[in-house]
Write a protein that holds these residues in place. Structure first.
Motif, PDB file in Angstrom:
ATOM      1  N   PHE A  84     -26.798  -7.063 -20.559  1.00  0.00           N
ATOM      2  CA  PHE A  84     -26.323  -5.844 -19.924  1.00  0.00           C
ATOM      3  C   PHE A  84     -25.069  -5.329 -20.627  1.00  0.00           C
ATOM      4  O   PHE A  84     -24.196  -6.111 -21.002  1.00  0.00           O
ATOM      5  N   SER A  85     -24.958  -4.016 -20.738  1.00  0.00           N
ATOM      6  CA  SER A  85     -23.697  -3.380 -21.141  1.00  0.00           C
ATOM      7  C   SER A  85     -23.106  -2.691 -19.930  1.00  0.00           C
ATOM      8  O   SER A  85     -23.786  -1.942 -19.234  1.00  0.00           O
ATOM      9  N   PHE A  86     -21.795  -2.943 -19.678  1.00  0.00           N
ATOM     10  CA  PHE A  86     -21.069  -2.326 -18.566  1.00  0.00           C
ATOM     11  C   PHE A  86     -19.912  -1.508 -19.136  1.00  0.00           C
ATOM     12  O   PHE A  86     -18.922  -2.074 -19.605  1.00  0.00           O
ATOM     13  N   ARG A  87     -20.025  -0.192 -19.058  1.00  0.00           N
ATOM     14  CA  ARG A  87     -18.963   0.677 -19.577  1.00  0.00           C
ATOM     15  C   ARG A  87     -17.629   0.390 -18.917  1.00  0.00           C
ATOM     16  O   ARG A  87     -16.601   0.252 -19.593  1.00  0.00           O
ATOM     17  N   ASN A  88     -17.602   0.317 -17.594  1.00  0.00           N
ATOM     18  CA  ASN A  88     -16.327   0.231 -16.876  1.00  0.00           C
ATOM     19  C   ASN A  88     -15.787  -1.195 -16.752  1.00  0.00           C
ATOM     20  O   ASN A  88     -14.723  -1.400 -16.170  1.00  0.00           O
ATOM     21  N   LEU A  89     -16.495  -2.168 -17.317  1.00  0.00           N
ATOM     22  CA  LEU A  89     -15.939  -3.505 -17.500  1.00  0.00           C
ATOM     23  C   LEU A  89     -15.509  -3.721 -18.945  1.00  0.00           C
ATOM     24  O   LEU A  89     -14.834  -4.704 -19.249  1.00  0.00           O
ATOM     25  N   SER A  90     -15.911  -2.801 -19.836  1.00  0.00           N
ATOM     26  CA  SER A  90     -15.705  -2.973 -21.282  1.00  0.00           C
ATOM     27  C   SER A  90     -16.198  -4.356 -21.708  1.00  0.00           C
ATOM     28  O   SER A  90     -15.538  -5.086 -22.443  1.00  0.00           O
ATOM     29  N   ALA A  91     -17.388  -4.695 -21.230  1.00  0.00           N
ATOM     30  CA  ALA A  91     -17.921  -6.032 -21.464  1.00  0.00           C
ATOM     31  C   ALA A  91     -19.441  -6.012 -21.499  1.00  0.00           C
ATOM     32  O   ALA A  91     -20.094  -5.105 -20.960  1.00  0.00           O
ATOM     33  N   GLY A 132     -16.234  -9.893 -23.988  1.00  0.00           N
ATOM     34  CA  GLY A 132     -15.281  -8.822 -23.717  1.00  0.00           C
ATOM     35  C   GLY A 132     -14.878  -8.792 -22.261  1.00  0.00           C
ATOM     36  O   GLY A 132     -15.186  -9.692 -21.466  1.00  0.00           O
ATOM     37  N   GLY A 133     -14.132  -7.762 -21.892  1.00  0.00           N
ATOM     38  CA  GLY A 133     -13.659  -7.625 -20.526  1.00  0.00           C
ATOM     39  C   GLY A 133     -12.468  -8.524 -20.237  1.00  0.00           C
ATOM     40  O   GLY A 133     -11.850  -9.109 -21.127  1.00  0.00           O
ATOM     41  N   LYS A 134     -12.153  -8.668 -18.959  1.00  0.00           N
ATOM     42  CA  LYS A 134     -10.971  -9.428 -18.546  1.00  0.00           C
ATOM     43  C   LYS A 134     -11.146 -10.936 -18.672  1.00  0.00           C
ATOM     44  O   LYS A 134     -10.154 -11.664 -18.789  1.00  0.00           O
ATOM     45  N   HIS A 135     -12.376 -11.421 -18.598  1.00  0.00           N
ATOM     46  CA  HIS A 135     -12.594 -12.872 -18.586  1.00  0.00           C
ATOM     47  C   HIS A 135     -13.722 -13.240 -19.549  1.00  0.00           C
ATOM     48  O   HIS A 135     -14.716 -13.853 -19.147  1.00  0.00           O
ATOM     49  N   SER A 136     -13.559 -12.902 -20.792  1.00  0.00           N
ATOM     50  CA  SER A 136     -14.592 -13.195 -21.784  1.00  0.00           C
ATOM     51  C   SER A 136     -14.796 -14.697 -21.924  1.00  0.00           C
ATOM     52  O   SER A 136     -13.839 -15.475 -22.025  1.00  0.00           O
ATOM     53  N   PRO A 189     -17.000  -9.781  -9.492  1.00  0.00           N
ATOM     54  CA  PRO A 189     -15.964  -9.248  -8.602  1.00  0.00           C
ATOM     55  C   PRO A 189     -15.510  -7.852  -9.044  1.00  0.00           C
ATOM     56  O   PRO A 189     -15.443  -7.559 -10.240  1.00  0.00           O
ATOM     57  N   VAL A 190     -15.208  -7.012  -8.076  1.00  0.00           N
ATOM     58  CA  VAL A 190     -14.701  -5.670  -8.377  1.00  0.00           C
ATOM     59  C   VAL A 190     -13.447  -5.744  -9.238  1.00  0.00           C
ATOM     60  O   VAL A 190     -13.189  -4.871 -10.075  1.00  0.00           O
ATOM     61  N   SER A 191     -12.668  -6.784  -9.083  1.00  0.00           N
ATOM     62  CA  SER A 191     -11.407  -6.931  -9.810  1.00  0.00           C
ATOM     63  C   SER A 191     -11.587  -7.024 -11.322  1.00  0.00           C
ATOM     64  O   SER A 191     -10.621  -6.875 -12.077  1.00  0.00           O
TER      65      SER A 191
END
Length: 399
Positions: A252-259, A275-279, A214-216
């Protein structure tokens, strides 16, 4: 263009992206290191204990800065694939045709032999549209690779032992951005990962970030100038590396998810998030990463990642190379160690860390214009400064 003019242009770019006040603020630990250094490739440290070999890198910042420079006396600032020995002597250079950029120059193995590979194309805004080149070690073309009907993005072109390639693409699509403060009928860059058989050009898998994330979950907020990135289209994901895990799945590494995401290569299902909002894994002290690049496996249960330590354009502190131990049964992640540069570098974007056969770690500090090598104990055994930072740097034998 004089070097002073070039420096002024880059300073203005950083001022526009990070804010003029950031360039003047006294607390350097919360600022990105400016992306220009010495006039030429300059070796600062070359101690015993460094691995032998040649250094492969791309001059300029095709992946991070939406302009290139060149002209009489400014070859070091222009786009080129370069090989230097560890004394800094240039031994090989490839300059792309006018109007094109190159990036992600390295050695890899294809059909059992060592080759040179790189991305070449155009575009800006932190990504690109182009093709991937495979040549022999003298630069003679073997083949080019594209991700099916898509264009290859600048960030990843990685060959696997069985003759496949892992490629990133950035594709504008319509999306609902209301969850991040944007319009319902907005546009985003969907990051698509392609697995392709190089010899036959058959697409094995194409995986859409937007179809699975999700974009969120982005760390950015639509319209927030502090989260501005180069380019006008909202970029919630920003995939910047793909590797295979020990089981053959995708990391995968996602810069803008920090995950970091692990994905089943057969079904496309997300196995776990780090990482990210829902690790899905509980993060131990120091594990959290921000705006990271180049997530790779350093062992069966250990990930090595270049943590830029930045969210959007907000530099949170110094950058580091992190080794993170995963326990997937207990769903935990623990920091093994973090390697920082003695100069306290803060890389706003790009960067990589390569594990060497002697146990050393080699790589680029991205927009902070250094290429370094560390011993297993963390001693800096090699360090060179560049005119402008580079996306990635690798050490290997040549030819």
């Amino acid at each position: 263009m004089h070097r002073q003019t070039l420096v002024a242009r880059i300073a203005l770019l950083f001022a526009g992206v990070f804010g003029v006040s950031a360039l003047l603020a006294p607390d350097a630990t919360a600022l990105p290191t400016l992306p220009f250094g010495t006039p030429t490739y300059t070796v600062q440290v070359n101690r015993p204990g460094g691995a032998p070999g040649y250094i492969f890198y791309t001059s300029g910042l095709a992946a991070a800065v939406p302009f290139t420079v060149g002209g009489p006396g400014l070859d070091q600032f222009g786009q080129a694939n370069i090989i230097v020995d560890k004394s800094g002597k240039e031994v090989w250079r490839y300059v792309p045709p006018k109007g094109q950029s190159v990036s992600n120059f390295r050695t890899q193995v294809y059909q059992g032999r060592k080759v040179l590979t790189w991305w070449q194309g155009g575009g800006g805004g932190g990504h690109g549209e182009g093709v991937n080149y495979i040549t022999d070690t003298r630069g003679r073309l073997i083949t080019t690779v594209t991700p099916g009907r898509l264009k290859s993005d600048v960030h990843e072109f990685r060959l696997t032992p069985d003759g496949r390639a892992l490629i990133t693409s950035y594709v504008p699509i319509a999306a609902d951005l209301s969850s991040v403060g944007g319009p319902r009928n907005g546009t985003i860059l969907d990051c698509v990962a392609t697995v392709i058989d190089v010899a036959t050009k058959r697409v094995v898998l194409q995986w859409s970030s937007h179809a699975h994330i999700p974009v969120s979950e982005t760390a950015l907020r639509y319209g927030d100038p502090r989260n501005a990135v180069l380019g006008s289209t909202f970029d919630p994901y920003h995939m910047n590396s793909i590797v295979l895990d020990p089981s053959g799945n995708l990391l995968f590494s996602f810069r803008n998810l920090s995950a970091i995401y692990n994905v089943d290569i057969r079904s496309g299902k997300v196995n776990w998030r780090l990482g990210g909002k829902h690790s899905d894994l509980k993060l131990g002290a120091g594990v959290a990463m921000h705006g990271q690049h180049d997530a790779e496996y350093a062992g069966p249960n250990t990930i090595r990642v270049f943590d830029n330590n930045i969210t959007g354009t907000q530099q949170l502190g110094t950058s580091s190379i992190k080794w993170i131990r995963l326990d997937l049964q207990r769903r935990t992640a623990h920091l093994v160690r973090a390697q920082r540069h003695p100069a306290g570098l803060s890389a706003a974007a790009t960067g990589n860390a390569q594990g060497l056969s002697n146990g050393n770690t080699f790589g680029s500090w991205g927009t902070a214009p250094h290429i370094s090598e560390f011993s297993p104990s963390g001693q800096l055994v090699y360090d060179a400064t560049l005119p402008i930072g580079t996306y990635r740097a690798y050490l290997d034998t040549w030819p």
